[in-house]
Write a protein that holds these residues in place. Structure first.
Motif, PDB file in Angstrom:
ATOM      1  N   VAL A 185     -29.177  -1.444  19.421  1.00 55.07           N
ATOM      2  CA  VAL A 185     -28.688  -0.977  20.689  1.00 55.07           C
ATOM      3  C   VAL A 185     -29.075   0.316  21.192  1.00 55.07           C
ATOM      4  O   VAL A 185     -29.375   0.694  22.099  1.00 55.07           O
ATOM      5  CB  VAL A 185     -27.097  -1.299  20.859  1.00 55.07           C
ATOM      6  CG1 VAL A 185     -26.641  -0.548  22.231  1.00 55.07           C
ATOM      7  CG2 VAL A 185     -26.810  -2.554  21.046  1.00 55.07           C
ATOM      8  N   MET A 196     -32.203   0.510  22.269  1.00 55.37           N
ATOM      9  CA  MET A 196     -32.428   0.050  23.486  1.00 55.37           C
ATOM     10  C   MET A 196     -31.990   0.919  24.677  1.00 55.37           C
ATOM     11  O   MET A 196     -32.330   0.759  25.990  1.00 55.37           O
ATOM     12  CB  MET A 196     -31.752  -1.285  23.897  1.00 55.37           C
ATOM     13  CG  MET A 196     -32.214  -2.834  23.256  1.00 55.37           C
ATOM     14  SD  MET A 196     -31.132  -3.899  23.659  1.00 55.37           S
ATOM     15  CE  MET A 196     -31.392  -4.059  25.403  1.00 55.37           C
ATOM     16  N   GLU A 220     -30.453  -8.939  23.064  1.00 58.85           N
ATOM     17  CA  GLU A 220     -30.957  -7.760  24.252  1.00 58.85           C
ATOM     18  C   GLU A 220     -30.823  -8.580  25.458  1.00 58.85           C
ATOM     19  O   GLU A 220     -30.504  -7.782  26.371  1.00 58.85           O
ATOM     20  CB  GLU A 220     -32.706  -7.988  23.761  1.00 58.85           C
ATOM     21  CG  GLU A 220     -33.276  -6.988  24.972  1.00 58.85           C
ATOM     22  CD  GLU A 220     -34.776  -6.772  24.439  1.00 58.85           C
ATOM     23  OE1 GLU A 220     -35.619  -6.556  25.349  1.00 58.85           O
ATOM     24  OE2 GLU A 220     -35.293  -7.063  23.361  1.00 58.85           O
TER      25      GLU A 220
END
Length: 653
Positions: free
Chosen positions: A358, A361, A394
């Motif tokens: 994460v 991301m 995702e």
């Protein structure tokens, strides 16, 4: 005129009549005693239940009618003394017949006087043995009933007076409610009710209903002595005495907490079953159309991409092709969402640390959400690993982030929190579809408008959306839900209107090390000169694939089913990669084709493609180990990269 003024013959007549009357009475022993207690007269009633004739008893002392115990205790003398001094002696007790048997007697002895002088005693005895037996039976019955009530521990059985105060208390009441008898008798029964019920006047209504309607019956929460609550079934009945006077209430309370919990659990199980049946129906529906629908999209997409090469430089035509391809992608996304919600998506899970993933991301999320949304990521220390499909995580995170942005009207703070979580047995009982255990939690929170409870209850349903028409498909959250459930996890929504929403995703913990194997990929769109065998039953899809691969420089062979493809391989033709649809007609299934092909060509690379994989290469919702899959519809770029990746990995094997 008084009897003393009557002539002697008249007095004699009256006395004779009185004697006849007394002798005729058979239900009472009526006889006289002299001042010493000896029998001087004897009627028929006395002979009936004492058993003596007048000849046998007159002149005998009355004490022989008493039991030896009473004689030793001096009762005969006490009886005469009491009658003489107080005028009357009255008692009940055992008396003895001539045959030695006992009977229970009501006895009255009155002193007889004339001008103040004691002449003797009048004695009346009645045999009340039957009444005594009835009273004793009643007493024993009442005693047994009290013992029974006290022995009952599964029910609280007790009485209330007319005002509702507790007047007695059994062992069951003490066990269930936690009060000893001395703590509760005399206090009002409303103390057992919750504060809310007391404020609403439930205890008073209960008594009124019982009194006016004959019974009050209810299930509700009650309070124990220690303050804990239990679910109770309560019955209150009015009590009336023998002359129909209202004297109070009988109250029976049973602890049905476990039964109540079982009913709730059963309801949750039924709801879970209904949900499972719904999922199965949706899965069959989506699975049934996905293969054909994605094949159609593949034909459209493939031909549009081939066409784009032919119209290069024609901006108007290129724009139309671009718009058409965008429509294909939207169609593919809808099909993917439905498959995910129906838990029919082919997952490719790996052991990963979601926290690290994460964090990588964050930049992408910030760009997707815009500068007016503040993104904060909070990671707990020592995060556990989990076994998930990273690409699907995702997609799920992006969907939740976009929903959060829309809920905040594109202005606000988005918080992503990742931590370890243990869902215990209590939580699992409250959420019947959850297995107790260790999880990694991914939570996405916003400070937006929030949702009322009725919206939260439907938020995961497919096609349900609160967004204006045309602003959403209603599949984003359902896709997230389906993916999490297919991964063996749990999803929950916490929301309050005006305060925002938190969506929590729980993924099962993995105790294995993170899978850090990096599969070599090709960034640029490149082809090759290898030989590829295409096995595809749909003629238009097959033709499109052949043209796309040929345009990339590959030598292409083709077959319309698995059996034909195996025949080509068995003929000894050199083939570098088998590109086969998963679902094709015929006796030979695609996985079996791949197995037999590799027996003949050990270095053969195999790439499956499908719009819907069913159970051929997917088990437990996951791709079988070592299987490579390219989902339909695929782009020219995705095809080129996947082909190179599979061939490269095959060479490195």
């Amino acid at each position: 005129m008084s009897s003393r003024n009557l002539p002697d013959d008249k007095k004699l007549i009256d006395l004779q009549r009185f004697q006849l009357l007394v002798n005729a009475i058979t239900d009472y022993a009526i006889y006289m005693l002299d001042t010493d207690g000896r029998v001087v007269s004897w009627n028929a009633g006395a002979q009936k239940f004492k058993g003596y004739t007048s000849e046998e008893i007159i002149g005998q002392h009355f004490s022989q009618f008493l039991t030896p115990e009473d004689q030793k205790a001096g009762i005969p003398a006490l009886a005469l003394q009491t009658a003489e001094t107080e005028g009357r002696y009255e008692t009940e007790g055992w008396r003895v017949r001539k045959d030695g048997s006992y009977f229970w007697a009501n006895v009255i002895i009155d002193a007889i006087r004339e001008n103040g002088r004691l002449l003797g005693f009048a004695k009346i005895t009645r045999d009340i043995t039957d009444r005594r037996k009835a009273e004793e039976a009643l007493r024993l019955s009442e005693q047994q009933f009290r013992l029974l009530v006290q022995g009952v521990t599964d029910y609280a059985i007790y009485m209330l007076d007319k005002e509702g105060n507790v007047s007695n208390w059994n062992a069951g009441a003490q066990r269930i409610k936690g009060y000893r008898q001395e703590e509760v008798v005399g206090t009002h029964f409303s103390r057992f009710y919750t504060d809310e019920d007391q404020q609403d006047g439930v205890p008073q209504r209960a008594l009124l209903t019982a009194r006016t309607e004959g019974r009050f019956e209810q299930e509700g929460w009650r309070v124990r002595n220690d303050g804990s609550k239990f679910r109770a079934h309560v019955v209150i009945d009015p009590i009336y005495n023998a002359i129909n006077e209202f004297v109070g209430y009988a109250k029976v309370t049973r602890d049905i907490t476990e039964k109540y919990k079982a009913a709730i659990a059963l309801k949750q199980t039924e709801q879970a079953l209904q949900q499972a049946q719904k999922m199965e129906t949706i899965g069959k529906l989506t699975g049934g159309i996905a293969h054909d629908f994605n094949n159609l999209l593949q034909i459209i997409s493939g031909n549009l991409q081939l066409l784009s090469a032919e119209i290069a430089g024609n901006q108007r035509a290129e724009k139309r092709v671009t718009n058409a391809l965008a429509g294909v992608r939207r169609g593919a996304k809808l099909a993917s969402y439905l498959l995910s919600f129906g838990r029919r998506q082919a997952l490719d899970p790996k052991v990963v640390n979601i926290g690290r993933f994460v964090l990588e991301m964050e930049d992408m999320l910030q760009r997707s959400l815009g500068e007016t949304i503040e993104v904060e990521t909070i990671l707990a220390d020592d995060l556990w690993n989990t076994f998930v499909d990273v690409a699907q995580v995702e997609n799920a995170l992006l969907n939740l982030a976009v929903n959060a942005r829309d809920a905040m009207d594109s202005v606000g703070k988005l918080t992503i929190e990742i931590s370890n979580a243990v869902l215990d047995e209590n939580y699992a009982r409250a959420h019947v579809e959850v297995n107790a255990g260790e999880y990694v939690m991914l939570a996405v929170s916003d400070v937006g408008s929030g949702m009322p409870s009725e919206v939260v209850a439907q938020a995961f349903e497919p096609f349900f959306s609160t967004k204006p028409e045309g602003k959403g498909t209603g599949l984003g959250l359902s896709m997230v839900y389906g993916f999490v459930k297919q991964s063996g996890g749990h999803a929950n929504i916490y929301s309050e209107p005006g305060y925002g929403t938190t969506v929590k995703l729980y993924f099962p913990r993995s105790t294995e090390l993170e899978n850090c194997v990096v599969i070599q990929t090709v960034e640029n769109i490149v082809g090759g000169t290898e030989t590829i065998l295409v096995a595809e039953d749909d003629e238009q899809v097959r033709h499109t694939a052949i043209e796309m691969l040929t345009a990339l420089g590959y030598k292409v062979l083709h077959a319309d089913d698995a059996q034909s493809a195996l025949a080509i391989i068995e003929a000894g033709v050199k083939i570098d990669l088998l590109f086969t649809d998963v679902v094709m007609p015929g006796p030979l299934r695609s996985p079996e084709l791949a197995r037999k092909a590799r027996e003949l060509l050990p270095d053969l690379a195999v790439l499956f493609t499908s719009g819907y994989t069913q159970n051929a290469i997917v088990h437990g919702g996951r791709l079988d180990a070592g299987v490579e899959l390219l989902g339909k519809p695929y782009s020219r770029e995705a095809l080129a990269r996947k082909i190179r990746s599979v061939i490269t990995n095959s060479i490195q094997r």
